[in-house]
Every structure is written in structure tokens, then in C-alpha cells.
Design an enzyme around this catalytic site. Structure first.
Site, mmCIF file in Angstrom:
data_model
loop_
_atom_site.group_PDB
_atom_site.id
_atom_site.type_symbol
_atom_site.label_atom_id
_atom_site.label_comp_id
_atom_site.label_asym_id
_atom_site.label_seq_id
_atom_site.Cartn_x
_atom_site.Cartn_y
_atom_site.Cartn_z
ATOM 1 N N HIS A 194 21.083 -23.427 -78.887
ATOM 2 C CA HIS A 194 20.075 -22.498 -78.380
ATOM 3 C C HIS A 194 20.455 -22.002 -76.985
ATOM 4 O O HIS A 194 20.326 -20.807 -76.687
ATOM 5 C CB HIS A 194 18.706 -23.178 -78.348
ATOM 6 N N GLN B 148 23.442 -21.744 -75.683
ATOM 7 C CA GLN B 148 24.574 -20.825 -75.790
ATOM 8 C C GLN B 148 24.115 -19.465 -76.312
ATOM 9 O O GLN B 148 24.562 -18.421 -75.829
ATOM 10 C CB GLN B 148 25.655 -21.423 -76.706
ATOM 11 N N HIS C 91 21.122 -18.202 -75.991
ATOM 12 C CA HIS C 91 20.335 -17.609 -74.910
ATOM 13 C C HIS C 91 21.257 -16.957 -73.879
ATOM 14 O O HIS C 91 21.007 -15.833 -73.424
ATOM 15 C CB HIS C 91 19.487 -18.712 -74.263
#
Length: 116
Positions: free
Chosen positions: A85, A87, A89
Site C-alpha cells: 500500500h 509503495q 501510495h
């Protein structure tokens, strides 16, 4: 001593993950702010916001690069959905910031043409 990247449930590891998420979120917010500032004709402020966004992204990217370097060198890096998540984001924030640079440039061009 366990490396902070090895145990994906450790507080240190989660701190790294949250740092990436927060930097990405801050950068995306600053990029959006730059677009709004450009719409208002505040181009110096927009550039400043984009520069701040770049700094936030650089910090997160440095952590990401460190992780990838360690992995390439054979170190054990623990992965979990939180890191995935983070990465995701970060990559979305990078893309949004890149698009914001283009939007600010187009807004500058549009306003210059309107003021002729």
C-alpha cells in the site's frame, strides 16, 4: 539484532511504512494545492508548493531506494500489504505531482493568452 526491515510487524518497520505513506500523501496534497494556486494566478506560490511536494517525494523515494538496494544485496526484507500500500501510495503521488507540473504550466500559458 533484527534489522528494522526484516520483521514486517515491528514498530520500526511500520514506522517506515507510515513514513512513506505520509510523505506520499503530503506530496499529493501539495501538488493539488499548486494546481489551485495556479488557477488563482499565484504561480510563485504554485512553484513553491511543487518544490515542497518534490522534497516530500524525495524523502520517501530515498527510503524506497534503500529498501531496493538492501534487497538487491541479498538482505532479507519483510513484505506485507501495508508496504505494498505504501509503495502504491508513493507511485500515485509521484504521478499526480508530475501531472500537476503540467497543469500548472498549462494554466500559466492559458492565463498569459487570456491577458493579451
Amino acid at each position: 539484532m533484527t534489522d528494522k526491515y526484516e520483521n514486517p510487524t515491528s514498530d520500526d518497520y511500520m514506522g517506515v511504512v507510515m513514513g512513506i505513506i505520509m510523505s506520499g500523501g503530503n506530496a499529493k496534497g501539495l501538488a493539488f494545492q499548486a494546481i489551485q494556486q495556479a488557477k488563482d494566478g499565484k504561480f510563485a506560490e504554485a512553484e513553491s508548493s511543487l518544490n515542497e511536494a518534490s522534497e516530500q517525494l524525495r524523502e520517501a523515494h530515498d527510503v524506497q531506494t534503500d529498501l531496493l538496494t538492501r534487497l538487491a544485496q541479498g538482505e532479507k526484507i519483510g513484505w506485507n500489504l501495508y508496504m505494498v500500500h505504501a509503495q502504491d501510495h508513493l507511485m500515485n503521488a509521484i504521478t499526480f505531482k508530475d501531472l500537476a507540473v503540467e497543469v500548472v504550466g498549462q494554466e500559466r500559458r492559458l492565463q498569459a493568452l487570456e491577458n493579451k
